[in-house]
Write an enzyme that holds these catalytic residues in place. Structure first.
Site, short mmCIF file in Angstrom:
data_model
loop_
_atom_site.label_atom_id
_atom_site.label_comp_id
_atom_site.label_asym_id
_atom_site.label_seq_id
_atom_site.Cartn_x
_atom_site.Cartn_y
_atom_site.Cartn_z
NE ARG A 122 -4.14 1.83 0.70
CZ ARG A 122 -4.96 2.36 -0.18
NH1 ARG A 122 -4.74 2.20 -1.48
NH2 ARG A 122 -6.03 3.04 0.21
CB THR A 395 -9.54 -0.70 -7.67
OG1 THR A 395 -9.51 0.51 -6.92
CG2 THR A 395 -8.59 -1.69 -7.03
CD GLU A 434 -4.87 4.67 -3.44
OE1 GLU A 434 -5.74 4.92 -2.59
OE2 GLU A 434 -5.01 3.82 -4.33
CG ASP A 437 -8.47 5.47 -0.33
OD1 ASP A 437 -9.56 5.98 -0.63
OD2 ASP A 437 -8.03 4.43 -0.86
CB SER A 466 -7.13 -0.10 1.11
OG SER A 466 -7.60 -0.70 -0.09
CB SER A 467 -12.58 -0.74 0.12
OG SER A 467 -13.12 0.33 0.86
N GLY A 487 -14.20 0.45 -5.36
CA GLY A 487 -14.30 1.42 -4.28
C GLY A 487 -14.87 0.77 -3.04
#
Length: 584
Positions: A122, A395, A434, A437, A466-467, A487
């Protein structure tokens, strides 16, 4: 470039607010809860112990990427080498969704010893991060700096993650696994309609940055249909990554160009930010449900916690004895409660002590289950909330099982469509956005409508929540590799895919099935056209649900393994015509 291999120290005590919530849900009575949080499991499923499928399967959102993975497998690589090939190729052919300027999360299972691990590549906040950069003078979120340009970009993790996979789990040199992506970037490919449309949609933002114009708007226009599109700068960056490993990106020529470009455009990256980036190995979350073991992503993913919490709640119901409307009702209520916890408690485990043992405890799920009414929706307004915007999805996910039974689920992203739209001159690298986020303003929604708390506030070196929910489903008779972009809907799409797999559906049926989603706020059920028959939809409305039509959903990619027949199946989401699921 350094890497860190560590297991998180999970919190053992809940916050006062969470303990109060649990007490209320249990009717005010005292309760104990088990210390059964995330674990790294290594035991093979009984019928898998000595079994090898003998063939390989890959499902991704783009046929170039799937074929790149199969090419590397044919060279003698394993699933993890193939993952490097697929991800790097997606960086070239699907930049609207992922790339080496972003990051990924992966759950893998090594067949030889049954090792299961979560790879956290990440993005991280730069050391000079300042929340004030994302605020307007009136204190409200500045959507422009959060989503566009270099201030919106976290330090990329994908290049380091690919190098890590190759070094620690692959069989081939990194240069072999990157070769297909380098060739495609150098020689050119025909962009699909989704990429062309993404460039057209974000053309105004792209035009703010000269290198972005040069890459995505040659001659001032998006690439023409049928034309070959080349990316020599990214090809060169990938070549340096292939030659020098992670140092080829995070130090030297590429790093210097990245920092210079970012700072010249008003960003705040430093050479130390890049050189200090670390890949993290973490223990995955493992939860049992109806005879299957789901191995999924821990924080800084919120997805695995939410999926596990939902499954723990549903485990107390006999869904098979209920009509469809009441089954859906219970799933929605479980989603609602999991997303409520998602918003309040989760963040980067290296910065935030989270009550994961409690959130993942079956006793906590018992309390949440008791708060669900049998035939009536629970208004989310019973708990504090902030209205949120409509979420999106930009994504990608791919799933792989190789001939030896190695398994990997990878979800990769640059966040919003084409990330920050900022290309660092001379690198071909499209940077992510990002930073959005993070909970840049506590209690205010991000672009996906997700709320956040101080637990997900930006700090130097911190990873944003993050999802992404890459997952493995391990059973005695069948196993699966599953995940999706989307998302905030990633979590519920993966959940519904897992439930469908456990119900016996094929990879094709799982990828194609219609979907629904609830994320606590806004208090509505997003529905894909045709997901509910008229009678079920009417019954849900009578229970108090608002059904909100939603046109866009993530592109799920699934690989399944039937241990009884020792056969593989791979399916790419039919919503993305250029995707490819293939068994070789």
């Amino acid at each position: 470039m350094t890497f860190s291999r560590r297991r998180p120290a999970w919190g053992r005590s809940a916050s006062r607010g969470l303990a109060l919530l649990l007490g209320l849900l249990l009717g005010g009575s005292a309760a104990a809860f088990a210390a059964d949080g995330p674990r790294a499991a290594t035991a093979a499923a009984p019928s898998q112990a000595a079994q090898k499928p003998g063939r390989a399967a890959i499902a991704s959102a783009n046929f170039h990427a799937t074929n790149a993975g199969l090419e590397v497998l044919a060279r003698g690589g394993n699933a993890f080498d193939a993952a490097v090939a697929v991800a790097s190729t997606l960086s070239v052919v699907e930049p609207e969704s992922s790339g080496i300027g972003g990051g990924f999360m992966a759950v893998l299972r090594r067949a030889g010893d049954g090792r299961e691990v979560f790879i956290d590549a990440r993005e991280t906040a730069p050391a000079a991060v300042d929340s004030k950069d994302y605020l307007k003078p009136d204190g409200t979120p500045n959507r422009d700096t959060a989503l566009n340009g270099p201030l919106s970009a976290g330090i990329p993790g994908e290049p380091a993650g690919l190098a890590w996979l190759a070094k620690h789990y692959g069989k081939l040199p990194l240069k072999d696994s990157l070769a297909p992506a380098i060739r495609i970037a150098r020689d050119g490919f025909e962009p699909d309609s989704r990429l062309r449309e993404a460039i057209a949609d974000r053309a105004d933002d792209l035009r703010r940055w000269p290198a972005s114009v040069a890459k995505y708007l040659p001659g001032g226009k998006p690439p023409a249909e049928g034309a070959a599109w080349r990316d020599p700068d990214q090809a060169h960056t990938l070549e340096l990554l292939a030659e020098r490993g992670a140092d080829g990106f995070y130090r030297g020529e590429v790093a210097q160009k990245l920092v210079a470009a970012v700072r010249a455009a008003g960003g705040n990256w430093s050479a130390a930010d890049l050189a200090g980036y670390q890949v993290k190995e973490r223990a995955p979350i493992s939860v049992d449900y109806r005879g299957y073991r789901i191995v999924t992503a821990p924080p800084p993913s919120s997805g695995g916690v939410a999926v596990a919490e939902i499954l723990n709640i549903l485990r107390g119901f006999d869904l098979g004895k209920l009509d469809r409307a009441h089954r859906i009702h219970l799933v929605i209520e479980a989603m609602r409660r999991a997303f409520r916890d998602h918003n309040d408690y989760l963040g980067d485990p290296d910065f935030v002590k989270m009550p994961l043992e409690m959130l993942l405890s079956p006793y906590y799920a018992d309390g949440l289950r008791q708060s669900i009414l049998p035939d009536k929706a629970t208004p989310s307004s019973m708990l504090p909330y902030t209205a949120a915007a409509d979420p999106g999805m930009h994504t990608t996910h791919f799933s792989i099982i190789d001939k030896d039974g190695n398994m990997i689920a990878v979800t990769s992203t640059v966040n919003y469509t084409l990330g920050s739209t900022f290309v660092a001159a001379g690198t071909g690298v499209l940077l992510n956005d990002e930073m959005d986020d993070f909970a840049l303003v506590a209690g205010k929604p991000n672009v996906y409508g997700l709320l956040g708390s101080e637990a997900n506030a930006p700090k130097p070196g911190k990873r944003m929540l993050s999802s992404m929910t890459p997952s493995l489903v391990i059973g005695a008779d069948r196993s699966a590799v599953i995940g999706s972009p989307g998302g905030s809907t990633i979590i519920t799409q993966v959940l519904e895919g897992i439930l469908a797999f456990i119900d016996g559906k094929s990879a094709t049926a799982i990828a194609a099935q219609k979907r629904f989603h609830h994320q606590f706020m806004p208090d509505r059920v997003d529905v894909e056209e045709g997901v509910f028959d008229p009678a079920t939809a009417e019954s849900l409305k009578r229970m108090g649900y608002e059904l909100h039509p939603r046109q866009s959903w993530g592109f799920m990619n699934v690989v399944t393994w039937d241990h009884k027949t020792n056969t593989l199946d791979a399916a790419s989401d039919p919503r993305r015509p250029s995707g490819l699921g293939k068994v070789q």
